[in-house]
Scaffold this motif. Sequence first.
Motif, PDB file in Angstrom:
ATOM      1  N   TYR A 280     -13.499  11.029   6.104  1.00 51.46           N
ATOM      2  CA  TYR A 280     -13.960  10.421   7.355  1.00 51.46           C
ATOM      3  C   TYR A 280     -15.450  10.159   7.315  1.00 51.46           C
ATOM      4  O   TYR A 280     -16.239  11.081   7.067  1.00 51.46           O
TER       5      TYR A 280
ATOM      6  N   LYS B 135       0.832  -1.200   0.000  1.00 55.79           N
ATOM      7  CA  LYS B 135       0.000   0.000   0.000  1.00 55.79           C
ATOM      8  C   LYS B 135       0.874   1.261   0.000  1.00 55.79           C
ATOM      9  O   LYS B 135       0.646   2.199  -0.763  1.00 55.79           O
TER      10      LYS B 135
ATOM     11  N   ILE C  33     -19.039  13.473  10.664  1.00 57.33           N
ATOM     12  CA  ILE C  33     -18.533  13.389  12.037  1.00 57.33           C
ATOM     13  C   ILE C  33     -18.210  14.798  12.504  1.00 57.33           C
ATOM     14  O   ILE C  33     -17.484  15.534  11.823  1.00 57.33           O
ATOM     15  N   ARG C  34     -18.777  15.139  13.667  1.00 54.84           N
ATOM     16  CA  ARG C  34     -18.639  16.498  14.164  1.00 54.84           C
ATOM     17  C   ARG C  34     -17.723  16.526  15.376  1.00 54.84           C
ATOM     18  O   ARG C  34     -17.712  15.597  16.175  1.00 54.84           O
ATOM     19  N   ILE C  35     -16.932  17.580  15.480  1.00 58.48           N
ATOM     20  CA  ILE C  35     -16.073  17.780  16.649  1.00 58.48           C
ATOM     21  C   ILE C  35     -16.910  18.413  17.758  1.00 58.48           C
ATOM     22  O   ILE C  35     -17.631  19.386  17.512  1.00 58.48           O
TER      23      ILE C  35
ATOM     24  N   GLU D 160     -12.434   5.499   8.058  1.00 60.60           N
ATOM     25  CA  GLU D 160     -11.684   6.467   7.274  1.00 60.60           C
ATOM     26  C   GLU D 160     -11.407   5.902   5.888  1.00 60.60           C
ATOM     27  O   GLU D 160     -11.115   4.726   5.754  1.00 60.60           O
TER      28      GLU D 160
ATOM     29  N   ASN E 100      -6.931  11.269   3.963  1.00 63.33           N
ATOM     30  CA  ASN E 100      -8.068  10.567   4.517  1.00 63.33           C
ATOM     31  C   ASN E 100      -9.327  11.402   4.410  1.00 63.33           C
ATOM     32  O   ASN E 100      -9.288  12.632   4.484  1.00 63.33           O
TER      33      ASN E 100
ATOM     34  N   TYR F 247      -6.579  20.958   5.228  1.00 61.91           N
ATOM     35  CA  TYR F 247      -7.078  20.520   6.538  1.00 61.91           C
ATOM     36  C   TYR F 247      -8.225  19.510   6.429  1.00 61.91           C
ATOM     37  O   TYR F 247      -9.089  19.634   5.574  1.00 61.91           O
ATOM     38  N   SER F 248      -8.239  18.566   7.348  1.00 64.82           N
ATOM     39  CA  SER F 248      -9.317  17.568   7.411  1.00 64.82           C
ATOM     40  C   SER F 248     -10.600  18.166   7.974  1.00 64.82           C
ATOM     41  O   SER F 248     -11.683  17.708   7.671  1.00 64.82           O
ATOM     42  N   LEU F 249     -10.423  19.172   8.849  1.00 64.66           N
ATOM     43  CA  LEU F 249     -11.587  19.777   9.493  1.00 64.66           C
ATOM     44  C   LEU F 249     -12.070  20.957   8.653  1.00 64.66           C
ATOM     45  O   LEU F 249     -11.297  21.864   8.353  1.00 64.66           O
TER      46      LEU F 249
ATOM     47  N   LEU G 272     -15.484  16.745   9.951  1.00 68.41           N
ATOM     48  CA  LEU G 272     -14.465  16.004   9.211  1.00 68.41           C
ATOM     49  C   LEU G 272     -14.950  15.806   7.781  1.00 68.41           C
ATOM     50  O   LEU G 272     -16.082  15.382   7.551  1.00 68.41           O
TER      51      LEU G 272
END
Lengths: 341, 788
Positions: free
Chosen positions: B574, B488, B529-531, B579, B572, B510-512, B542
């Motif tokens: 999410y 991989k 998905i929330r922080i 992921e 990634n 950024y992922s966020l 995300l």
Amino acid sequence: MKNKLNEMIIQAEKSIMSCKTYNDVLDVKAKYLGKKSDFNDLMQELKNLPNEEKPLFGKLINEAKQEISKLIDEKREELEKSKINDLLKAQAIDISLPGRDFTLGHKHVLTKTVEEIEDIFVGLGYEIKEGPEIESDLYNFEMLNLPKDHPAREMQDSFYITEEILMRTHTSPVQVRSLLANAERKPMKIICPGVVYRKDDDDQTHSHQFMQVEALVVDELTTLADLKGTLLLIAKKLFGENREIRLRPSYFPFTEPSVEVDVSCFKCNGKGCSMCKSTGWIEILGAGMVNNNVLQAAGYDPMKYQGFALGMGIERIAMLKYGIEDIRLLYTNDLRFNSQF
Amino acid sequence: MKISLNWLNTYFKNKLDGFDLVKKFNLMSQEVSSFEKLLDINGLVIGHVKSMEKHENADKLNVCQVDVGNEILQIICGAPNVDVNQKVIVAKVGAVLPGDFKIKKAKIRGVESFGMICSLQELGIQEFDSDEKGIYVLESDASCGENPLQYLGLDDFVLELDLTANRSDLLSYRGVAYDVACMLDLDIEFRKVKVDREPKENPVSIYTQTKDSSVYYGQVLEGVKVKDSPYWLKSRLIASGIRPINNVVDITNYVMLEYGQPLHAFDYEKIKSDRIIVREAITGEKITTLDGEERTLLDGDIVITDGEKPIALAGVMGGLDTEIDNSSTTILLESAIFNPVKVRKTANRLNLKSESSSRFEKGIDYQETLNALNYACSLLVELADAKVIGNPSFYNNINSKKKTIKLSLDKINSITGYAFTVEVVEDIFRRLRFSYKYRNDQYIITVPSRRPMDSYQDIIEEIVRINGYDKIPVSLPITPTQGGLNHKQSVIRQIRNYFVGKGLSETKTYSLVSLELATLFDQEESETIRILNPLTKEREYLRHSILPSLMGVLSYNKARKIDDVLLFEIANTYFKNGEKLKLAALISGKINNSTWQKMNCEIDFYYIKGLLETLFKELGITEYSFELSKETLPQLHPGISALVKVNDQVCGFLGKIHPETEIKIGLKDIFVMEIDLSNILNRNQTNVLGYKEISKYPSVNRDLAIWLDKNISAKEVVSVIKEVGNKTLNSVEIFDVYYDEEKSNLKSIALSLEFSSFDRTLETKEVDNQINKITDALNNKLNAKLRG
Ligand SMILES: [Zn+2]
């Protein structure tokens, strides 16, 4: 007869010399070597000669023919060569004009740095391990000797998704997962590169998202001296052969003893400059001997197994290596910046 | 922790070399974050105001004659409180005050002035006297011409340590003194504390109803005079970063700094009983703390009560009702230990972090709890005229059994890789002041209460740091292991190298992101998905797709006049079920763009499609296809986009950004792709080694041009041809598509067909037969006519 032949050769040579084109050469060839050439007349005369003289004159005629043929070939070659030379001259271009412009792609400087570090460790026999960025509190903290009420948790303010699930604050949970997966307790040498998150406002030196590489060695023999040797080797590979390192006591919950690692300043060679704040040393990473609590949590017998761990921030390494002064440049993706690497 | 060098020096026979100390701390203990003079001001002298008269041209100014020891200076002063006979701080001509304020000879409305009489504020130490009304007036014993900073105890150096979580022992001067003595191998001299007590009964009784307080000493003192602290006390607090308040508060702080044991003083007359009961708070209970805020408590908080109501939040802050004020005379002094976790939780929840709470959080040396109280009492007697009423009341549930740790020399050496000897190790124990026994080849070390330790690893850490990390040799791990990238990881590198080779630049985004961007390219409704505790709305979710971030990068660069933007990122994404590693690319503008030689290429759908197809070839992926998908890609142009399938499974999409979006962001002709790499990376690598045989016989090429309905896709044409063609048909390539204005519902496709055989040279007739079969099939199945 002999005179006649000589006369012919001289005549032929003259005509050949005066040829300007390939066609002229063909005309001369027809005249001297063609079906109606002067040689044909001589051949008729040859028939009339006494038998004993025939061979000698026959030979002379052939020699004269060969001589002329050779002259013609030479002339032809000369003309062909000059024709090609003319062509080459006509085709010549200005080689000082620029070449065609191919768009060049660029790897991100963080990728370059990670790959460089990966390659160093792979060369030392390390495997590369990866894991999820969304982690459980168990793997991210508790199994790393950071129980719920540990004050050191405050050093790592985290993004939570639920009370038990968060964005990993370091790549150490991959170490935990790798230890747990190594049921046979084979000697382990791994590095864990990846993206991590901390709840910091973005500014010149902080980024809520950043990258780390951590290394872990666990076997029955690995010592603090092995850690120091590994650190020295990495410092030299990353920052130049003449680098030295210095270890200072520090604290991380997952290692004991723990150290901060300084590399001798590669800008001033240790004399002191703005980059090293006049100390001659630059802090590059943290490391230590794996804490027994971490080994125990992963099911290892700490009286039998030991090893070291080290961890570095990729941004910091890249910023030091390339003299980048604002961490935000690494995530802005201004192509005027990205295309310099 | 800020450390006054003057204070630290009191524990040692000889003065310490500050710069050497910095070096030692850095290499053997804790990082020094700064080491500097408390006040870096030269040219200050103590002056005596001999005479003073009004400035002839200015009402509010006075012209003073000031004796500075060796001369009399004429100084103009505008402070309202300046007066004859005062001892004052004079900044002479040439002095530089904080804020780069240079003192020069001056002429003020016609009168000359040679210096300045200073206020504390001008010296940058206003906290020395918070009631300051103008210039600072010294006690009358100050002598002219001397250095006022020395007189006040402010001629000090401050060493600031960056403490790690395991060194709470360095939160006290005594702890620091132990460490310094160890590092420099010095003797320590701690002063003896003697308390003069009144032969009376201490009226207070102390109880606990919670396990969260192991020890509590309470001492009542009478006749206390609340006033200013002496200079030395004030300056030591200032050097340690604590603001002086009054003698009682200052003494509790001073003792806390010395021992690491926080103290609290109550006005005893304001406590409504003679009982102190420590207990857990009841949820909903209220207390107004010293800062005037009313706090609502929870049942995890620990409170000090008078038997009924809380009068202090244990370890965090006192209550306003029992506060010491200038008229307080009887005080109750508390020295206690509370559960570190509880203190931290309360302090965090109420946002009440303090010097005290941080010490409780990190753990207190129980052996100093009573000593600290006694020292505070002796200082109160000395500096506040207090009378100590009897002995302290207390409870003490400390289990004082000493912990021991076993460690052999072999273990030390097999962990460190260094050859320690018995002599070296024992000398280090002596310097650390650790007591130990040696039995059965092992040291049994008694852990001192001032240095909590858990395991032999802690002891090894002490030995190594005192011996010096520089002495540890260098070696490499000797256990053989095999390293390398897995499949991989290699493929990801291959993909990166491929795109870079094709002229695309890699981004890191950024992922966020915001909710809108997280789901912008979703093909179907799917949860995000929330922080729970995001920094901002822009970094709350995300992401499901990398493309919105790449669009952002595109806009950023276009706004900076960069026209050709070719980007890719592998990152990634999410989802609730895990992921997913995705590959995204975005291209806009031209490739190989330069005005010279005009080799540049406009980017279109076929460019990005070809980019992906070639990547698949590079990765050895043959089972892929592209499908039109009108409904499921709302962000893409419905006619210029496709789903990408590998092994018959949709794994991504590509196409042109929808014109509506393009208009919205003011850009056009943006082509994107996004591929979920999980399927591709997890493909079986059962690639049999080998190669495809190359025919020895020449191949035959035939071109074919047909007219057909323009809605029939090229893919259908090719599949019809492949269906009829026999095994000699090697390949079918489209080389042109042509539309004629007069035949508006038709298009013409030109194809190149290659035939060959492995066992013979094909005959023309054979190939002709194949072509006839193919054209018949095209005619029958697709109504395609040969182009004449
Ligand atoms: Zn330097």
